[in-house]
Design an enzyme around this catalytic site. Structure first.
Site, PDB file in Angstrom:
ATOM      1  CB  THR A  47      -0.933   0.007   1.221  1.00 30.67           C
ATOM      2  OG1 THR A  47      -0.158   0.041   2.423  1.00 30.67           O
ATOM      3  CG2 THR A  47      -1.830  -1.225   1.248  1.00 30.67           C
TER       4      THR A  47
ATOM      5  N   GLY B 218      -1.267   4.545  -4.466  1.00 30.29           N
ATOM      6  CA  GLY B 218      -2.136   3.417  -4.753  1.00 30.29           C
ATOM      7  C   GLY B 218      -1.614   2.117  -4.197  1.00 30.29           C
TER       8      GLY B 218
ATOM      9  CG  ASP C 114      -6.292  -0.182  11.800  1.00 29.29           C
ATOM     10  OD1 ASP C 114      -5.423  -1.077  11.806  1.00 29.29           O
ATOM     11  OD2 ASP C 114      -6.264   0.808  12.555  1.00 29.29           O
TER      12      ASP C 114
END
Length: 128
Positions: free
Chosen positions: A47, A52, A80
């Site tokens: 990530t 992106g 998360d």
């Protein structure tokens, strides 16, 4: 232990620490993902905040997903939200690419609200 990992999902800073490769774009993410994959995990998903997602799957397929553009307020729970949404969607649909799309929306939405738990989007919000 990494040989028993199905999905290893570091962010760009974690990928850099683990590989020594500065992850600044999709090209450098690809190199870092290849190095991480050589350590054993079946799938690597890196990530990269407002850049992106870069993924290298168990069959060496590349998935590149540009980040959704949102007016971010608080990024505290973005990862998360991404992990939670990725896992739930993958378990339901067994598609890495679809799970990345779904999780990317979740992570982006989480940045548009303040706080941790309060910013986690519901499935209905992600689908909308």
């Amino acid at each position: 232990m990494l040989e028993i990992v199905d999905f290893f999902i570091p962010n760009q800073s974690e990928a850099q620490i683990l590989t020594g490769i500065e992850v600044t774009d999709f090209s450098s993410a690809k190199i870092a993902a290849q190095k991480l994959k050589s350590l054993g995990p079946k799938n690597i998903v890196i990530t990269m905040r407002d850049i992106g997602i870069y993924a290298l799957t168990d069959d060496n397929r590349e998935i590149v997903k540009t980040a959704y553009k949102v007016s971010a307020i608080d990024t505290v729970a973005a990862s998360d939200a991404f992990y939670r949404a990725f896992a739930a969607h993958y378990i339901e649909y067994n598609s890495v690419e679809s799970a990345i799309d779904f999780a990317s929306v979740a992570g982006a939405l989480a940045t548009t609200k303040t706080g941790a738990v309060d910013s986690l989007p519901y499935k209905s919000e992600i689908l909308d």
